[in-house]
Design an enzyme around this catalytic site. Structure first.
Site, mmCIF file in Angstrom:
data_model
loop_
_atom_site.group_PDB
_atom_site.id
_atom_site.type_symbol
_atom_site.label_atom_id
_atom_site.label_comp_id
_atom_site.label_asym_id
_atom_site.label_seq_id
_atom_site.Cartn_x
_atom_site.Cartn_y
_atom_site.Cartn_z
ATOM 1 N N LYS A 126 40.570 -39.727 8.501
ATOM 2 C CA LYS A 126 40.103 -38.482 8.218
ATOM 3 C C LYS A 126 39.652 -38.106 9.599
ATOM 4 C CE LYS A 126 38.940 -35.054 5.369
ATOM 5 N NZ LYS A 126 39.587 -34.729 4.052
ATOM 6 N N ASP A 166 41.430 -29.354 6.179
ATOM 7 C CA ASP A 166 40.368 -29.587 5.260
ATOM 8 C C ASP A 166 39.481 -28.453 5.374
ATOM 9 O OD1 ASP A 166 38.863 -31.843 3.485
ATOM 10 O OD2 ASP A 166 37.348 -31.059 4.841
HETATM 11 P P1 NDP Z 1 37.890 -24.032 3.056
HETATM 12 O O1 NDP Z 1 37.304 -24.206 4.432
HETATM 13 O O2 NDP Z 1 39.099 -23.257 2.723
HETATM 14 O O3 NDP Z 1 36.613 -23.599 2.097
HETATM 15 C C1 NDP Z 1 35.360 -24.045 1.910
HETATM 16 C C2 NDP Z 1 34.607 -23.512 0.863
HETATM 17 O O4 NDP Z 1 33.502 -24.017 0.786
HETATM 18 C C3 NDP Z 1 34.037 -22.146 1.770
HETATM 19 O O5 NDP Z 1 34.101 -21.104 0.661
HETATM 20 C C4 NDP Z 1 32.734 -22.465 2.312
HETATM 21 O O6 NDP Z 1 31.980 -21.413 2.373
HETATM 22 C C5 NDP Z 1 32.234 -23.271 1.300
HETATM 23 N N1 NDP Z 1 31.352 -24.454 1.821
HETATM 24 C C6 NDP Z 1 31.741 -25.133 2.865
HETATM 25 N N2 NDP Z 1 30.454 -25.917 3.276
HETATM 26 C C7 NDP Z 1 29.410 -25.383 2.325
HETATM 27 C C8 NDP Z 1 28.097 -25.716 2.027
HETATM 28 N N3 NDP Z 1 27.434 -26.609 2.971
HETATM 29 N N4 NDP Z 1 27.544 -25.027 1.218
HETATM 30 C C9 NDP Z 1 28.052 -24.060 0.366
HETATM 31 N N5 NDP Z 1 29.505 -23.595 0.648
HETATM 32 C C10 NDP Z 1 30.022 -24.207 1.544
HETATM 33 O O7 NDP Z 1 38.018 -25.641 2.661
HETATM 34 P P2 NDP Z 1 38.599 -26.032 1.436
HETATM 35 O O8 NDP Z 1 38.870 -25.416 0.287
HETATM 36 O O9 NDP Z 1 40.108 -26.877 2.205
HETATM 37 O O10 NDP Z 1 37.874 -27.643 1.139
HETATM 38 C C11 NDP Z 1 36.959 -27.450 0.009
HETATM 39 C C12 NDP Z 1 36.552 -28.873 -0.478
HETATM 40 O O11 NDP Z 1 37.831 -29.480 -0.745
HETATM 41 C C13 NDP Z 1 36.091 -29.924 0.611
HETATM 42 O O12 NDP Z 1 35.397 -30.651 0.123
HETATM 43 C C14 NDP Z 1 37.496 -30.717 0.932
HETATM 44 O O13 NDP Z 1 37.141 -32.111 1.625
HETATM 45 C C15 NDP Z 1 38.130 -31.034 -0.127
HETATM 46 N N6 NDP Z 1 39.427 -31.128 -0.175
HETATM 47 C C16 NDP Z 1 40.259 -30.242 0.411
HETATM 48 C C17 NDP Z 1 41.730 -30.362 0.274
HETATM 49 C C18 NDP Z 1 42.761 -29.660 0.989
HETATM 50 O O14 NDP Z 1 43.905 -29.701 0.586
HETATM 51 N N7 NDP Z 1 42.255 -28.432 1.514
HETATM 52 C C19 NDP Z 1 42.137 -31.546 0.019
HETATM 53 C C20 NDP Z 1 41.420 -32.478 -0.973
HETATM 54 C C21 NDP Z 1 39.941 -32.230 -0.906
HETATM 55 P P3 NDP Z 1 31.583 -20.840 3.954
HETATM 56 O O15 NDP Z 1 33.014 -19.890 4.228
HETATM 57 O O16 NDP Z 1 30.434 -20.034 3.809
HETATM 58 O O17 NDP Z 1 31.355 -22.038 4.906
#
Ligand code: NDP
Length: 447
Positions: A126, A166
């Site tokens: 990571k 991510d």
């Molecule tokens: P994105 O950046 O596309 O989206 C993240 C989302 O989560 C946004 O809506 C963001 O809001 C919100 N968010 C982030 N940090 C916080 C916080 N501290 N409190 C509240 N909301 C928050 O990321 P992904 O959708 O790719 O990833 C989301 C999760 O899924 C993570 O945990 C990631 O590790 C996990 N994941 C992702 C994979 C992938 O293929 N992308 C694979 C496996 C797991 P804002 O815009 O306001 O920051």
């Protein structure tokens, strides 16, 4: 048993004192895997778990870049190469101001188990940076990505370490990172996944994590002769994972009523339909706006600032935003409201007390390392297509993704079914992942 787990954790704590998220992830694994090791002679006395909690390599580097006003900004870049026993390091890059060693080590550690669960030959890693993409221009994002890759390129490669996206790293960032890697190495290889379709990407990769999370929920429901049809679903986040979890749940007949971002959540009691989701995708992926804008377009929905959606009545909850976004009080609210399925799209979104509450209530609870493995699995499929220099159809990739998710579910049952028939998916996922990596480590000697 408790004293063995404590002795192990004391040692890990002593070495990683200021890394709370990493310790949280390790403790959850230790609680389930140490009893298994003690009862299985081939793993006992080999310090395999102790070896697994120590990254094979940690890279930390300066990322200097120039912003639009001409100021020199310095960020910190990381790559954790955690375990390569079953394949090259594989795992995403996160760009978020909260990124630090603890968060990336927890993610890399979980990734090792998750990747093993997919049955594909991928080790775990990571990386990322404490860079905040919010409010940055395209030019700033590009210059940052180029500077980041100008160091990272010497440590990665299609047979060594294959990063992906991510939080904060989507198609745009992968494009800039890939462009710089290609220039520096003078070679066009599958060194990153999540690439665009015209330059080595795989169909279904953007959808895969969210879709997989829903497929896993479906498999869990099947164990109770139930389906997603007619279920009310709450989703947190509104990024990549949340968007496609929402889409697939909708397609399977569920009603998704919430989405969120770090500012708050929206509650749409009528359910989010195709056109509303298209609006969210445009808002988030192109305009890079806030979820609060949803209620300007759909005034029947409500926006609740500063809160998470876990107080909303639902049958199924899918936390898809970030780590530790469900605490014990949220878990109690979910249970009191009748929620009986939790399929985690995010990594470690539930705090340990919340997990224990779900398990004590014997609901269907899937930890992210099992339920969100569809993303990395499809990254593995992207790597295969790159190596073979072919492109599979959407149907082919989706079919493979569904098969992989069903397999992960089966493996969780194999190792997680309790005497009373309840499936502890945490234990199941941890032991299934451990066995695969531990067998490879034993075969390869002490290295
Ligand atoms: P994105 O950046 O596309 O989206 C993240 C989302 O989560 C946004 O809506 C963001 O809001 C919100 N968010 C982030 N940090 C916080 C916080 N501290 N409190 C509240 N909301 C928050 O990321 P992904 O959708 O790719 O990833 C989301 C999760 O899924 C993570 O945990 C990631 O590790 C996990 N994941 C992702 C994979 C992938 O293929 N992308 C694979 C496996 C797991 P804002 O815009 O306001 O920051």
């Amino acid at each position: 048993m408790k004293s063995k787990i404590k002795a192990f954790m004391d040692l890990v704590k002593q070495r990683n004192q200021f890394e709370p998220e990493f310790l949280q992830a390790v403790e959850e694994v230790a609680e389930t895997v140490i009893p298994y090791i003690v009862n299985n002679e081939i793993y006992y006395g080999k310090n395999i778990l102790l070896r697994m909690v120590e990254p094979e390599r940690v890279l930390m580097f300066r990322v200097p870049w120039i912003d639009d006003s001409g100021e020199i900004v310095v960020n910190r870049g990381f790559r954790i190469e955690m375990n390569s026993a079953i394949g090259p390091y594989k795992g995403g890059l996160r760009f978020h101001p909260t990124v630090n060693l603890s968060i990336l080590k927890f993610l890399a550690f979980e990734q090792v188990f998750k990747n093993a669960l997919t049955t594909l030959p991928m080790g775990g890693g990571k990386g990322g940076a404490d860079f905040d993409p919010k409010g940055k221009s395209d030019g700033e994002i590009m210059r940052f990505c180029q500077s980041f890759m100008s160091e990272l390129f010497r440590h990665i490669g299609p047979n060594t370490d294959i990063p992906a996206g991510d939080i904060g790293v989507g198609g745009r960032e992968i494009g800039y990172l890939f462009g710089m890697y290609k220039k520096l190495r003078n070679e066009f290889t599958g060194v990153l996944t999540g690439k665009g379709m015209s330059w080595g990407g795989s169909l279904i990769r953007p959808e895969a994590t969210g879709y997989g999370t829903v497929y896993f929920a479906q498999s869990m429901l099947e164990t109770r002769n139930d389906t997603l049809k007619g279920k009310v679903v709450t989703v947190s986040g509104s990024g990549n994972v949340a968007q496609y979890a929402c889409e697939k749940a909708m397609q399977l007949g569920a009603k998704v009523v919430t989405l969120s971002d770090s500012g708050g959540y929206i509650y749409d009691k009528d359910g989010i339909d195709e056109s509303k989701l298209a609006f969210v995708m445009k808002l988030k992926n192109n305009k890079r706006g806030r979820i609060s804008e949803y209620v300007e377009k759909y005034p029947n929905a409500k926006y609740i600032a500063g809160e998470r959606p876990w107080g909303v009545k639902c049958d199924v909850a899918m936390p898809c935003a970030t780590q530790n976004e469900v605490n014990l009080s949220d878990a109690k609210k979910l249970l009191a409201n009748g929620c009986f399925v939790i399929s985690e799209g995010a990594n470690m979104p539930s705090e340990p007390d919340a997990v224990h509450a779900f398990q004590a209530a014997k609901i269907l609870y899937a930890p992210g390392k099992a339920s969100n493995a569809g993303g990395v699995a499809t990254s593995g499929l992207e790597m295969s297509q790159n190596s073979l220099r072919i492109v599979w159809t959407r149907e082919e990739v989706d079919e493979r993704l569904q098969r992989i998710m069903a397999n992960i579910h089966k493996n969780c049952i194999k190792y997680g079914k309790q005497d009373d028939g309840y499936v502890d998916y945490v234990t199941g996922a941890n032991i299934a992942g451990f066995v695969k990596v531990a067998d490879a480590m034993l075969a390869q000697g002490v290295v």
